[in-house]
Design a protein around this motif. Structure first.
Motif, short mmCIF file in Angstrom:
data_model
loop_
_atom_site.label_atom_id
_atom_site.label_comp_id
_atom_site.label_asym_id
_atom_site.label_seq_id
_atom_site.Cartn_x
_atom_site.Cartn_y
_atom_site.Cartn_z
N ASN A 2 2.09 2.57 -2.40
CA ASN A 2 1.72 3.33 -3.58
C ASN A 2 0.23 3.61 -3.62
OD1 ASN A 2 4.35 3.37 -4.62
ND2 ASN A 2 4.09 1.34 -5.48
N ASN A 3 -0.45 3.36 -2.52
CA ASN A 3 -1.89 3.58 -2.46
C ASN A 3 -2.24 4.72 -1.52
OD1 ASN A 3 -1.45 0.54 -3.03
ND2 ASN A 3 -3.55 0.93 -3.68
N ASP B 269 -3.09 10.92 0.08
CA ASP B 269 -2.53 10.26 -1.10
C ASP B 269 -1.30 9.45 -0.73
OD1 ASP B 269 -0.93 13.23 -2.59
OD2 ASP B 269 -0.38 12.00 -0.85
N TRP B 270 -0.73 8.75 -1.71
CA TRP B 270 0.35 7.80 -1.43
C TRP B 270 1.61 8.49 -0.94
CZ3 TRP B 270 5.12 7.38 -3.92
CH2 TRP B 270 5.30 8.24 -5.01
N TYR C 207 -14.41 3.55 -4.38
CA TYR C 207 -13.04 3.37 -4.88
C TYR C 207 -12.18 2.56 -3.91
CZ TYR C 207 -13.83 6.93 -8.49
OH TYR C 207 -14.29 7.64 -9.56
N TYR C 208 -12.71 2.30 -2.72
CA TYR C 208 -11.91 1.63 -1.70
C TYR C 208 -12.07 0.12 -1.82
CZ TYR C 208 -10.60 6.03 0.34
OH TYR C 208 -10.05 7.27 0.53
N ARG C 209 -10.93 -0.55 -1.80
CA ARG C 209 -10.92 -2.00 -2.02
C ARG C 209 -10.78 -2.79 -0.73
NH1 ARG C 209 -6.63 -5.18 -6.00
NH2 ARG C 209 -7.53 -7.25 -5.77
N MET D 147 -8.30 1.22 2.15
CA MET D 147 -7.28 1.47 1.13
C MET D 147 -7.94 1.42 -0.25
SD MET D 147 -3.88 -0.77 0.25
CE MET D 147 -3.23 -0.56 1.90
N ARG E 253 -7.98 1.56 -4.54
CA ARG E 253 -7.18 0.96 -5.59
C ARG E 253 -6.12 1.93 -6.12
NH1 ARG E 253 -12.53 -0.36 -6.47
NH2 ARG E 253 -13.04 -2.58 -6.61
N SER E 254 -6.37 3.21 -5.96
CA SER E 254 -5.52 4.22 -6.57
C SER E 254 -4.52 4.81 -5.59
CB SER E 254 -6.39 5.34 -7.12
OG SER E 254 -6.98 6.06 -6.07
N SER E 255 -3.64 5.63 -6.13
CA SER E 255 -2.62 6.30 -5.32
C SER E 255 -3.09 7.66 -4.81
CB SER E 255 -1.35 6.49 -6.14
OG SER E 255 -1.61 7.33 -7.26
N GLY F 99 0.80 -1.21 0.00
CA GLY F 99 0.00 0.00 0.00
C GLY F 99 0.83 1.26 0.00
#
Length: 123
Positions: free
Chosen positions: A30-31, A51-52, A109-111, A97, A99-101, A28
């Motif tokens: 990069n997440n 952000d990441w 959007y959260y996985r 968390m 999927r994106s950064s 994570g």
């Protein structure tokens, strides 16, 4: 990825708490990361995200100026510092968390989701 949230508890109005969310493994990085909350009988709502890089963050209008989100890469941990707590902040708080950064408030959007930690603010 497993997310473990902690730090909740009972506090009087005006008090502070710091929530922590630790990833099960060094991932994570990069997440982005986010915090949401859900009060009894209400839908889950966005609280804060980062952000990441830890350079960009977003806050719900109801907590802006009182809450601060931050992250510590070495510990794979994200924090939510909550100051000047109000009774309406009472809820189960979840870290998540996406999927994106990026820093995003979009729940869909959260996985990955943590198990939640209870925050109760008494008046």
């Amino acid at each position: 990825v497993q997310l473990q949230a902690s730090g909740g508890g009972l506090v009087q109005a005006g008090g502070s708490l710091r929530l922590s969310c630790t990833a099960s493994r060094r991932t994570g990085s990069n997440n982005g990361m986010g915090w949401f909350r859900q009060a009894p009988g209400k839908e889950r709502e966005f609280v804060a995200s980062i952000d990441w890089r830890g350079a960009g963050s977003n806050y719900a209008s109801s907590v802006a100026g009182r809450f601060t989100i931050s992250r510590e890469y070495a510990k794979s941990t994200v924090y939510l510092q909550m100051n000047n707590l109000k009774p309406e902040d009472t809820a189960v708080y979840y870290c998540a968390m996406p999927r994106s950064s990026t820093s995003t408030s979009r729940l869909e959007y959260y996985r990955y989701w943590g198990q939640g930690t209870q925050v109760t603010v008494s008046s």
